[in-house]
Each structure stands twice: as C-alpha cells, then as structure tokens.
Enzyme design. Structure first.
Site, short mmCIF file in Angstrom:
data_model
loop_
_atom_site.label_atom_id
_atom_site.label_comp_id
_atom_site.label_asym_id
_atom_site.label_seq_id
_atom_site.Cartn_x
_atom_site.Cartn_y
_atom_site.Cartn_z
CE1 TYR A 183 52.54 66.30 58.17
CE2 TYR A 183 51.27 64.20 59.45
CZ TYR A 183 52.09 65.48 59.07
OH TYR A 183 52.29 66.11 60.25
CG HIS B 266 50.92 71.58 59.44
ND1 HIS B 266 50.62 70.54 58.56
CD2 HIS B 266 52.38 70.95 59.98
CE1 HIS B 266 51.95 69.83 58.77
NE2 HIS B 266 52.34 69.98 59.67
N1 LIG Z 1 54.04 68.99 63.61
C1 LIG Z 1 54.92 69.22 62.14
O1 LIG Z 1 55.47 69.85 62.38
C2 LIG Z 1 55.39 68.02 62.93
C3 LIG Z 1 56.51 67.24 61.87
C4 LIG Z 1 56.81 66.07 61.94
C5 LIG Z 1 56.31 65.06 62.24
N2 LIG Z 1 54.94 65.38 62.58
C6 LIG Z 1 54.04 64.40 63.12
O2 LIG Z 1 54.88 63.30 64.15
C7 LIG Z 1 54.87 61.79 64.02
C8 LIG Z 1 56.05 61.52 64.18
O3 LIG Z 1 57.16 62.21 64.23
P1 LIG Z 1 57.85 61.44 62.78
O4 LIG Z 1 57.72 60.70 61.87
O5 LIG Z 1 58.74 62.97 62.93
O6 LIG Z 1 59.62 60.67 63.64
P2 LIG Z 1 59.51 59.49 64.66
O7 LIG Z 1 58.67 59.01 65.31
O8 LIG Z 1 60.59 60.24 65.27
O9 LIG Z 1 60.98 58.59 64.35
C9 LIG Z 1 59.67 57.95 63.43
C10 LIG Z 1 60.83 57.46 62.14
O10 LIG Z 1 61.61 56.21 63.26
C11 LIG Z 1 61.45 54.89 62.65
N3 LIG Z 1 60.94 54.10 63.70
C12 LIG Z 1 60.12 54.51 64.50
N4 LIG Z 1 60.14 53.68 65.96
C13 LIG Z 1 61.26 52.35 65.93
C14 LIG Z 1 61.88 51.73 66.22
N5 LIG Z 1 61.39 50.83 67.28
N6 LIG Z 1 63.01 50.98 66.05
C15 LIG Z 1 63.48 51.71 64.70
N7 LIG Z 1 62.77 52.61 63.99
C16 LIG Z 1 61.80 53.38 64.72
C17 LIG Z 1 60.21 54.98 61.44
O11 LIG Z 1 60.64 54.00 60.72
P3 LIG Z 1 60.08 52.84 60.05
O12 LIG Z 1 58.68 53.42 59.80
O13 LIG Z 1 60.00 52.25 59.37
O14 LIG Z 1 59.47 52.02 61.53
C18 LIG Z 1 60.54 56.35 61.12
O15 LIG Z 1 61.40 56.28 60.13
C19 LIG Z 1 54.74 62.06 62.53
O16 LIG Z 1 54.19 60.74 62.10
C20 LIG Z 1 53.89 63.41 62.04
O17 LIG Z 1 52.31 62.99 62.14
C21 LIG Z 1 54.53 66.41 62.99
#
Ligand SMILES: NC(=O)c1ccc[n+]([C@@H]2O[C@H](COP(=O)([O-])OP(=O)(O)OC[C@H]3O[C@@H](n4cnc5c(N)ncnc54)[C@H](OP(=O)(O)O)[C@@H]3O)[C@@H](O)[C@H]2O)c1
Length: 329
Positions: A55, A125
């Site tokens: 990241y 990862h």
């Molecule tokens: N292992 C892997 O390959 C992998 C891949 C992807 C992600 N990850 C990890 O998983 C974590 C979470 O996944 P993700 O970030 O992909 O997706 P997520 O948590 O499903 O969604 C995040 C998105 O939703 C928005 N959001 C969050 N809460 C909200 C709410 N209450 N209302 C409206 N919008 C909301 C955020 O925008 P705002 O910031 O504008 O609130 C952001 O754009 C990542 O941060 C990362 O650490 C791991």
C-alpha cells in the site's frame, strides 16, 4: 466494542482497514487527519489495524508506524509481504516475490517503517507460484522464532495452500474478500478454517463501498480510483447489482440501522471467529461502521437477507482479470 479470537490472537470484533488512507480508492487522504482517525478508532475500542508493504508502496506502513507508536503495545498490527517490490525505490514489477530471503528483508524494512520490534500478524499477500508454500511458511517460522513476527497469515490463498502452510507453521488468520457482494468463501473455505481453528478476516467487507448504498448509477470515481477497473462496478452492470444494495437497505430501514451496519453485522453473524476490516477515511463513517458490533440481527433477519440476496445474481467479476489471476479463490 467486543473482542474476538483469530486463532489465539485476540482483536476487536471489527478492525480498521487502512489501505484507502494512502490511495487505491482515489488519491488518498490528508496524513495528519488519518493519524487522528487511527487514534479515534483506538479510542472507540479498535485494536486491529490492517496495512501492507504494497500500500503506497511503503507510505501506508509508515503512516501506521507514526500513528500507532504511542499505543504500540495496546494494538495488533497486521501487515503483508509477497509482491515483487524493490526495497529501496518501491518500484514494482506487478508480480509476486515470496522467496524466503526476500520475505525476511521485507520484514526488516516493515519493522523500521512501523517503528516497532515485532509484526503481530504477517500475511503473505498473494500466493507465489514460484515458491513452495512450505518454504514461505518456513521463512515466517524463522521470523517468529527470531521474535520479529507474532503470527502467520495468508491472503487470497486456496484451501490446499492453507493446509500445506498450516502443517509447517500454524496459520492464525486467512484474509480473503467476503461480503454479500462476494460469497466465494462459503463454498469450502469457511468449513476448512473452522476445522483447522484458523480465524477469518474478510477484506472489502463493504464491497469497496458499494454495499453502503452511497454508490449508485450516477456515481463517478476519481480518475485514479481502482474501482474504475472493477467489472462488477462498471456502469453497465451497476444498476443490476443495485438490487443487492436494496436488500441491505430494506433490512436497515426496519432495524433503524444503516446499510453499512447491516452488511457488517451480517458478516459478524456468520461465525464468531470472523473479524471484518472495513476501511474508511472519515470519522463519521468509522463511528457508523463500529455501530455494527451492537446491531442485533436475529435468525429471521439473517434468513431474510440470505433469501433475498440469493435472488440477485451479481454481474461482473469482483476484481480486474489480471488481479483475479493472482488469487486462488
Ligand atoms: N488482502 C487483500 O488483498 C486486500 C484487498 C483489498 C483490501 N484489503 C484490506 O481490507 C480493507 C477494507 O477493504 P476495502 O477498503 O477494499 O473495502 P471496504 O472496507 O469494503 O470499503 C471501503 C470503501 O467504502 C467507503 N466506506 C466505508 N464506510 C462507509 C460508510 N459507512 N458509508 C459509505 N461509504 C463507506 C470508503 O470510503 P471513505 O474512505 O470515503 O469512507 C471506501 O471507499 C482495506 O483497507 C485493506 O486493509 C486487503
């Protein structure tokens, strides 16, 4: 806040996904505001913070290092190795690199950025087809023996890989996408993890924001937002996929909750050893998401969600083809 166990590692029932703070979904957010957000999360009981070498690369770990230093001993830091990233410049080839000597060098570099002497949970990862998983597990075992790593994790690994890794070095947690938007882990993974006593950390638990109801047909993402490349969010399928959001919205309305809380509450209700890591860059959304811990979804609510969601056939892949090819799920 409630607390849960991933294997024998205790963490808050919801963690904080920090990826978006330094980019991916657009250009990232103000650094000092993100440090405050991380502290806000801790003050609300969050003890589990998710980052990765990739990241940025590096910027996200450096952010967490600075933010978590004052509370280091009170939190669990999870980071990830395994992409082919130049340790000096951050340049990436786009491929994987889990050669044991590289894993060890990545751990040392991550420890410096995270300003700590140990990584609590160190995930691979992506599985590296060029390196037997036994060698990867052996390298992490060495790091655990050296006191540099607390626990071993795998991300987007399939069940065969998980079993083989676990035989060499017990795996504490597996991180794979899981939500009402992607239910692949229900096919065989959850049963296997339960059998092996491995915890599960669903990433993108809000479907990268889609399940919150804040994205609709009219939403355009910033130019550098990864979601522009995600097939299931493409404008031509978004309207069809909105039917799933309607399921979450209707239960939310009945429960005086928000769609995000229902999406997270549904995940928490699947197994007591599941710890979702929703990501946000906004304190009001952090508070909203944490409200899911107190949402009481009854067996009837869950049955209704499952029955209605089963009627929706999600259109489009969960990730772009090149990224999907690197997963085993
Ligand atoms: N292992 C892997 O390959 C992998 C891949 C992807 C992600 N990850 C990890 O998983 C974590 C979470 O996944 P993700 O970030 O992909 O997706 P997520 O948590 O499903 O969604 C995040 C998105 O939703 C928005 N959001 C969050 N809460 C909200 C709410 N209450 N209302 C409206 N919008 C909301 C955020 O925008 P705002 O910031 O504008 O609130 C952001 O754009 C990542 O941060 C990362 O650490 C791991």
């Amino acid at each position: 806040m409630n607390y849960r166990k991933l294997g024998n590692l205790e963490v808050s029932a919801l963690g904080l996904g920090c990826m978006g703070m330094t980019g991916v979904y657009g250009s990232g957010a103000d650094r000092s505001a993100m440090i405050r957000l991380i502290h806000d999360a801790y003050e609300r009981g969050v003890t589990f913070f998710d980052t990765a070498e990739a990241y940025g690369p590096f910027a996200n770990e450096a952010l967490l290092g600075e933010a978590l230093q004052p509370i280091r001993d009170k939190v669990v830091i999870a980071t990830k190795f395994g992409f082919d990233i130049d340790l000096e410049t951050g340049a990436r080839t786009g491929g994987t690199n889990s050669r044991p000597e590289h894993i060890k060098a990545v751990a040392d570099a991550a420890l410096k950025r995270l300003k700590t002497d140990r990584i609590d949970l160190f995930y691979q990862h992506r599985v590296d087809p060029a390196v037997p998983i036994e060698d990867v597990a052996g390298a992490v075992k060495d790091l655990i023996d050296a006191g540099k790593v607390g626990h071993f994790g795998l991300s987007e690994a399939g069940v065969q890989t998980i079993r083989r890794a676990h035989a060499v070095q017990p795996v504490t947690a597996v991180q794979i996408e899981y939500s009402l938007f992607w239910r692949g882990p229900e096919v065989e993974l959850l049963t296997e993890l339960e059998k092996l006593g491995i915890g599960f950390v669903p990433f993108s638990p809000l479907g990268a924001g889609f399940l919150t109801g804040k994205i609709d047909e009219t939403t355009t993402f910033e130019k550098d937002d990864f979601r522009n490349l995600v097939p299931r969010l493409a404008p031509e399928v978004r309207t069809a996929n909105m039917a799933l959001v309607e399921v979450v919205k209707s239960v939310a309305a009945r429960k005086a909750a928000t769609p995000a809380q229902v999406a997270l509450g549904w995940l928490l209700a699947q197994k007591p050893w599941i710890v979702p890591i929703p990501g946000t860059t906004k304190v009001h959304r952090l508070e909203e998401n944490l409200g899911a811990v107190d949402l009481d979804l009854t067996p009837n609510d869950l049955a209704e969600i499952n029955a209605e969601a089963a009627k929706v056939e999600v259109q489009g892949d969960r990730l772009p083809e090149a990224v999907l090819k690197m997963t085993e799920n």
